[in-house]
Design a protein around this motif. Sequence first.
Motif, PDB file in Angstrom:
ATOM      1  N   GLU A   1     -54.640 -17.440 -55.838  1.00  0.00           N
ATOM      2  CA  GLU A   1     -55.374 -17.313 -57.095  1.00  0.00           C
ATOM      3  C   GLU A   1     -54.582 -17.909 -58.268  1.00  0.00           C
ATOM      4  N   ALA A   2     -53.250 -17.753 -58.195  1.00  0.00           N
ATOM      5  CA  ALA A   2     -52.402 -18.250 -59.281  1.00  0.00           C
ATOM      6  C   ALA A   2     -52.145 -19.749 -59.152  1.00  0.00           C
ATOM      7  N   VAL A   3     -52.185 -20.260 -57.929  1.00  0.00           N
ATOM      8  CA  VAL A   3     -51.761 -21.655 -57.712  1.00  0.00           C
ATOM      9  C   VAL A   3     -52.939 -22.625 -57.717  1.00  0.00           C
ATOM     10  N   ARG A   4     -54.066 -22.199 -57.139  1.00  0.00           N
ATOM     11  CA  ARG A   4     -55.198 -23.127 -57.041  1.00  0.00           C
ATOM     12  C   ARG A   4     -55.642 -23.586 -58.430  1.00  0.00           C
ATOM     13  N   ASP A   5     -55.822 -24.888 -58.559  1.00  0.00           N
ATOM     14  CA  ASP A   5     -56.285 -25.523 -59.804  1.00  0.00           C
ATOM     15  C   ASP A   5     -55.265 -25.456 -60.950  1.00  0.00           C
ATOM     16  N   ALA A   6     -54.049 -24.987 -60.667  1.00  0.00           N
ATOM     17  CA  ALA A   6     -53.076 -24.854 -61.768  1.00  0.00           C
ATOM     18  C   ALA A   6     -52.472 -26.217 -62.121  1.00  0.00           C
ATOM     19  N   ASP A   7     -52.248 -26.431 -63.418  1.00  0.00           N
ATOM     20  CA  ASP A   7     -51.516 -27.631 -63.848  1.00  0.00           C
ATOM     21  C   ASP A   7     -50.031 -27.426 -63.594  1.00  0.00           C
ATOM     22  N   VAL A   8     -49.579 -26.195 -63.872  1.00  0.00           N
ATOM     23  CA  VAL A   8     -48.155 -25.880 -63.728  1.00  0.00           C
ATOM     24  C   VAL A   8     -48.025 -24.510 -63.078  1.00  0.00           C
ATOM     25  N   VAL A   9     -47.101 -24.400 -62.105  1.00  0.00           N
ATOM     26  CA  VAL A   9     -46.792 -23.090 -61.521  1.00  0.00           C
ATOM     27  C   VAL A   9     -45.311 -22.819 -61.732  1.00  0.00           C
ATOM     28  N   PHE A  10     -45.008 -21.669 -62.304  1.00  0.00           N
ATOM     29  CA  PHE A  10     -43.608 -21.279 -62.540  1.00  0.00           C
ATOM     30  C   PHE A  10     -43.131 -20.331 -61.450  1.00  0.00           C
ATOM     31  N   ILE A  11     -41.939 -20.559 -60.973  1.00  0.00           N
ATOM     32  CA  ILE A  11     -41.303 -19.604 -60.053  1.00  0.00           C
ATOM     33  C   ILE A  11     -40.332 -18.765 -60.897  1.00  0.00           C
ATOM     34  N   ALA A  12     -40.595 -17.457 -60.979  1.00  0.00           N
ATOM     35  CA  ALA A  12     -39.757 -16.573 -61.811  1.00  0.00           C
ATOM     36  C   ALA A  12     -39.372 -15.333 -61.006  1.00  0.00           C
ATOM     37  N   VAL A  13     -39.004 -15.546 -59.759  1.00  0.00           N
ATOM     38  CA  VAL A  13     -38.628 -14.422 -58.885  1.00  0.00           C
ATOM     39  C   VAL A  13     -37.121 -14.185 -58.975  1.00  0.00           C
ATOM     40  N   GLY A  14     -36.633 -13.132 -58.344  1.00  0.00           N
ATOM     41  CA  GLY A  14     -35.227 -12.772 -58.444  1.00  0.00           C
ATOM     42  C   GLY A  14     -34.328 -13.692 -57.614  1.00  0.00           C
ATOM     43  N   THR A  15     -33.081 -13.841 -58.075  1.00  0.00           N
ATOM     44  CA  THR A  15     -32.074 -14.588 -57.313  1.00  0.00           C
ATOM     45  C   THR A  15     -30.793 -13.748 -57.265  1.00  0.00           C
TER      46      THR A  15
END
Length: 448
Positions: free
Chosen positions: A72-86
């Motif tokens: 839902e977050a990725v489909r049709d997105a211009d930009v996808v941010f990865i903001a998960v833990g490291t």
Amino acid sequence: MKLGVIGTGYVGLVAGAGFADFGNDVVCVDIDAARIERLRRGEMPLHEPHLQDLVRSNMQQRRLSFTTDVGEAVRDADVVFIAVGTPSLSDGNADLSQVLAAASAIGHSLNRETVVVTKSTVPVGTADLIRETIERACDRPFAVAANPEFLKEGSAVEDFLRPMRVIVGIGRLGRPITEAEQRARTTMRRLYEPVVRTNDRLIFTDTRSAEMTKYAANAYLATRISFINDIAALCERTGADVEMVRRGMGMDSRIGPKFLFPGIGFGGSCFPKDVRALLATAQRHGMDLPIVSAAYQINERQKTILFDKMVGHFGGLQSLRGRTVAVWGLSFKPETDDIREAPALALIERLHAAGASIRASDPVALHNAARRLEGRAELLVDPYEAARGADALVLCTEWRQYRQPNFRRLRELMAGNGIFDGRNIWDGEQLRELGFRYHAIGRPQPPL
Ligand SMILES: NC(=O)c1ccc[n+]([C@@H]2O[C@H](COP(=O)([O-])OP(=O)(O)OC[C@H]3O[C@@H](n4cnc5c(N)ncnc54)[C@H](O)[C@@H]3O)[C@@H](O)[C@H]2O)c1
């Protein structure tokens, strides 16, 4: 623009709400279903000033939504941010499992040309790993960008909306930039236009330099803290007052006053793990980083400084057994409920192991601390209640509400007279006049 944000922690949630506030349509996704449920109800899973208003108003405008479905977050997105833990692995390296799991999930959902952007703090070369991971999952064109986040917990919304700089790394040095990467640059410039309009602080660079910039910045700030803590230790031995020293140093415009505050060591979810990851990166490349390494070691020593002072105050390790110690402040710094690697917790664990009873208070971090400190400390909302009957009071976090307490009342409530000011915010003279024995960091100490 349509944006997806993977991870709704301190960074992802603030960035998602911030970008929505600029008018973008943002879908935030998290694997933590309970967190997404709370967010959908407009409840915040973390304490960050002004965040709730920002999230709620953008949800009401239907620009911000929450889901557990990556697609839902990725489909049709211009930009996808990865903001998960490291987080740190046991050898100090950054654990990239959350980042690569997110990249793989993105790869399986891409349906148009999208810019995949890391906001998480990741070691040099991670953008290439992300590209390879996505390529394994899909054959659509996409670009990868490294856009490290510099916001500070406690002022995250303000920092995000008015950043000191925005760094965007695209492509590799020495390789011609591809057309998709060129388009990605244009997209990223458009996206950040609202925050750099009055002052163009957007720097385009390559992915590796962008990734390194974040670690270098955090290691440098950590080094400043350890530097002043080392000077504080020398001040104590020589009879100087580090508070005068840091003020004198900070007035030099080449030095500046920030990040020169002596204390009980840096903690939190970034500095310790990022310093460890930078050292591990250096080691993988056959290098030592002696300055950064020393900054880390000094910090480890600094975390025990209040405990050592307490041992001295009570007349030996054995004398801590059966004492009651009040601790004010559990979060690693004010205005956040983040207790990850908070020096207060390390101190409490030591005190508990030495047989002391701990009564702790914090304005917002009690719920996070509850499980971590179970059986080791009594947690109280009212700081004066925490001090009742205590042999000593320790200040670990310089929350505003602790700056000018009613010391007369504390003198009456407490059983003992030990005050340990881990942030040098109280007036030692005034406290001594009231009959306290005041201990601080790098300042004149009471005779033993
Ligand atoms: N906290 C800060 O002040 C700060 C500042 C700058 C940069 N950073 C960096 O940003 C990154 C995130 O930090 P944070 O403090 O926001 O972390 P956090 O632990 O608060 O949040 C991470 C979130 O990601 C979610 N998550 C993990 N794997 C997922 C997946 N595959 N799909 C969807 N969601 C997933 C987790 O459930 C969690 O809610 C880290 O790399 C950190 O170093 C943090």
